[in-house]
Design an enzyme around this catalytic site. Sequence first.
Site, PDB file in Angstrom:
ATOM      1  CE  LYS A  22       3.799   5.269  16.456  1.00  9.07           C
ATOM      2  NZ  LYS A  22       3.265   5.676  15.139  1.00  9.07           N
ATOM      3  CG  ASN A  23       0.116   3.659  15.442  1.00 11.75           C
ATOM      4  OD1 ASN A  23       0.761   4.710  15.501  1.00 11.75           O
ATOM      5  ND2 ASN A  23       0.517   2.602  14.741  1.00 11.75           N
ATOM      6  CB  CYS A 118       7.492   5.772   8.639  1.00 11.95           C
ATOM      7  SG  CYS A 118       8.026   5.643  10.339  1.00 11.95           S
ATOM      8  NE  ARG A 126       2.597   6.098   5.507  1.00  8.77           N
ATOM      9  CZ  ARG A 126       2.685   6.073   6.833  1.00  8.77           C
ATOM     10  NH1 ARG A 126       3.796   6.410   7.423  1.00  8.77           N
ATOM     11  NH2 ARG A 126       1.651   5.699   7.559  1.00  8.77           N
ATOM     12  CG  ASP A 312       2.557  -0.869  11.926  1.00  6.55           C
ATOM     13  OD1 ASP A 312       3.000  -0.575  10.811  1.00  6.55           O
ATOM     14  OD2 ASP A 312       1.688  -0.197  12.513  1.00  6.55           O
ATOM     15  NE  ARG A 404       7.885   9.198  13.796  1.00  2.02           N
ATOM     16  CZ  ARG A 404       7.309   8.866  12.650  1.00  2.02           C
ATOM     17  NH1 ARG A 404       8.038   8.584  11.616  1.00  2.02           N
ATOM     18  NH2 ARG A 404       6.008   8.842  12.535  1.00  2.02           N
TER      19      ARG A 404
HETATM   20  C1  EPZ Z   1      -1.611   3.525  10.132  1.00  4.18           C
HETATM   21  O1  EPZ Z   1      -1.091   4.347   9.116  1.00  4.18           O
HETATM   22  C2  EPZ Z   1      -0.534   3.406  11.182  1.00  4.18           C
HETATM   23  N1  EPZ Z   1      -0.210   4.732  11.677  1.00  4.18           N
HETATM   24  C3  EPZ Z   1       0.695   2.749  10.579  1.00  4.18           C
HETATM   25  O2  EPZ Z   1       1.624   2.537  11.634  1.00  4.18           O
HETATM   26  C4  EPZ Z   1       0.315   1.387   9.994  1.00  4.18           C
HETATM   27  O3  EPZ Z   1       1.423   0.846   9.333  1.00  4.18           O
HETATM   28  C5  EPZ Z   1      -0.842   1.545   9.004  1.00  4.18           C
HETATM   29  O4  EPZ Z   1      -1.956   2.237   9.640  1.00  4.18           O
HETATM   30  C6  EPZ Z   1      -1.363   0.219   8.470  1.00  4.18           C
HETATM   31  O5  EPZ Z   1      -1.808  -0.577   9.524  1.00  4.18           O
HETATM   32  C7  EPZ Z   1      -0.932   5.275  12.646  1.00  4.18           C
HETATM   33  O6  EPZ Z   1      -1.892   4.700  13.133  1.00  4.18           O
HETATM   34  C8  EPZ Z   1      -0.533   6.612  13.136  1.00  4.18           C
HETATM   35  P1  EPZ Z   1      -3.375   3.342   6.040  1.00  4.18           P
HETATM   36  P2  EPZ Z   1      -2.043   4.943   7.988  1.00  4.18           P
HETATM   37  O7  EPZ Z   1      -4.076   4.591   5.662  1.00  4.18           O
HETATM   38  O8  EPZ Z   1      -3.365   5.253   8.580  1.00  4.18           O
HETATM   39  C9  EPZ Z   1      -2.836   3.517   1.294  1.00  4.18           C
HETATM   40  C10 EPZ Z   1       3.777   2.513  12.640  1.00  4.18           C
HETATM   41  O9  EPZ Z   1       4.833   1.898  12.383  1.00  4.18           O
HETATM   42  N2  EPZ Z   1      -3.517   4.834   1.372  1.00  4.18           N
HETATM   43  O10 EPZ Z   1      -4.178   2.249   6.643  1.00  4.18           O
HETATM   44  O11 EPZ Z   1      -1.284   6.020   7.338  1.00  4.18           O
HETATM   45  C11 EPZ Z   1      -1.468   3.547   1.936  1.00  4.18           C
HETATM   46  O12 EPZ Z   1      -0.486   4.064   1.085  1.00  4.18           O
HETATM   47  C12 EPZ Z   1       2.934   3.116  11.529  1.00  4.18           C
HETATM   48  O13 EPZ Z   1       3.348   2.709  13.785  1.00  4.18           O
HETATM   49  C13 EPZ Z   1      -3.842   5.485   0.196  1.00  4.18           C
HETATM   50  O14 EPZ Z   1      -3.599   5.009  -0.903  1.00  4.18           O
HETATM   51  O15 EPZ Z   1      -2.162   3.700   7.012  1.00  4.18           O
HETATM   52  C14 EPZ Z   1      -1.283   2.111   2.320  1.00  4.18           C
HETATM   53  O16 EPZ Z   1      -0.818   1.397   1.193  1.00  4.18           O
HETATM   54  C15 EPZ Z   1       3.604   3.254  10.259  1.00  4.18           C
HETATM   55  N3  EPZ Z   1      -4.462   6.695   0.297  1.00  4.18           N
HETATM   56  C16 EPZ Z   1      -2.686   1.637   2.680  1.00  4.18           C
HETATM   57  O17 EPZ Z   1      -3.572   2.587   2.072  1.00  4.18           O
HETATM   58  C17 EPZ Z   1      -4.768   7.269   1.495  1.00  4.18           C
HETATM   59  O18 EPZ Z   1      -5.344   8.362   1.498  1.00  4.18           O
HETATM   60  C18 EPZ Z   1      -2.988   1.564   4.161  1.00  4.18           C
HETATM   61  O19 EPZ Z   1      -2.606   2.775   4.794  1.00  4.18           O
HETATM   62  C19 EPZ Z   1      -4.443   6.587   2.659  1.00  4.18           C
HETATM   63  C20 EPZ Z   1      -3.802   5.365   2.582  1.00  4.18           C
END
Ligand code: EPZ
Length: 424
Positions: A22-23, A118, A126, A312, A404
């Site tokens: 999915k991701n 989520c 987020r 995850d 999802r």
């Molecule tokens: C991706 O989310 C995945 N989703 C998530 O999978 C996964 O948990 C996450 O990466 C971390 O590996 C998809 O690929 C669709 P990040 P993403 O931006 O891209 C902070 C699942 O269960 N951050 O790497 O949204 C954020 O809050 C899901 O399949 C900011 O501060 O994650 C977090 O603490 C859930 N500002 C950290 O960075 C931003 O603009 C990492 O988030 C973006 C992120």
Amino acid sequence: MDKFLIKGPSTLKGEVLISGSKNAALPILASTLLFDKPVVIKNLPRVRDINTMLNLLKSLGSKIEFFDNRKKVRISKSKKPKYFASYSLLKTMRAGILVLGPLVSKCQKSITSFPGGCVLNGNSGRPINLHLNALEKIGMKYEIKKGYIYARSKGNLKGKSLKFPSISVGATQHLIMSSVLSDGKATTLKNCAIEPEVLDLTNFLKNAGANIKWIGKRTCQIIGVNSLNEISYSVMGDRIETGTFCVAATLTKGNLLIKGFDPKLIKTELDLLKKTGATIRLFKDQIHIKGPKKIKKISHIKTKEYGGFPTDCQPQFMVLMCKANGKSEITENIFKSRFMHAMELQRLGAKISIKNSKATIEGNTNFIGAEVMSSDLRASAALILAAIAAKGTSIVSRVYHCDRGYENIEKKLKKVGAKIRRVN
Ligand code: EPZ
């Protein structure tokens, strides 16, 4: 609202075929907005987030044809592309934000809702600041009104060198896809996420003619091209689904042959499972895993960006640590308060205490069936695993979270011996 009725304990034995990721699929689908020519995407998982992304693309004017029981799609550009990504489509799925950059890159404008998804980070939410700040650096201007990002650019987005202040999977994917058709000099992105799903996106784009090179461990260079070529691409297998089934085998003294995934990509998880006593044999695109009689404890897991242990898989490993023969700890470094599942696991008998971003798990838990509620996608997987290991009947509610991101989870689990039924 559907629920799962699960009778345990069961020992899981047999073969499991892993679905497409999915991701990995979500950013690949968003980046089809960059193409003038048709794109064929194969090995799509049949899960709700993918449907939502396809509906979003349709609402933006893409024509979508389905084949092979919806696992394969052909996406063609409409003559009149639209650039409004509505709240109703983005509210349930964070990856919807990934259409913003491609729309600005192709149409020089977009009105995109703030995304949902989520709830993993308590009150911190987020944020998408890393996405917006980086897109601004490559020439996007925007203002925020009533929950929408009104964005535009004067001509094409422009190549630039930038460093992400912290590592983000989504922001890295967003910037890579938004830079593929940029003007001017190269875009150099430093401090990138290097999750396999990021590399699957770059692979897809490179196969379509994009000029993308990894010039350092976390540095990606993109030189804009005029257009992308027609392409047919198969999405990688799902890393987290694979991890979930590996935990399932270990937890239930099971014996699973897990097919359709390259084991090299989850070395960290497999090394930890070996420590618990699991017997693991690796093949090309297959994992054979047998659970131990007694699960040995893993002292401490710390979630980290790729290379490290994935957030995850944290809820699923927490279930295993509950059953293990001693105390252990989890430090959650990616989403500091991603522990909603811990409260529900306690209803099944787990002893877990949480302080800030650290969970302490007592171990030696004999789970007893109970009614529990999913709070997010991976939490739902963790509760299902615990219910399979629990004595008696459990009801896991709000399984729409699970739908999802896990394709046919109950069918796959039933096939290997779980007593699980969907009811509503
Ligand atoms: C991706 O989310 C995945 N989703 C998530 O999978 C996964 O948990 C996450 O990466 C971390 O590996 C998809 O690929 C669709 P990040 P993403 O931006 O891209 C902070 C699942 O269960 N951050 O790497 O949204 C954020 O809050 C899901 O399949 C900011 O501060 O994650 C977090 O603490 C859930 N500002 C950290 O960075 C931003 O603009 C990492 O988030 C973006 C992120």
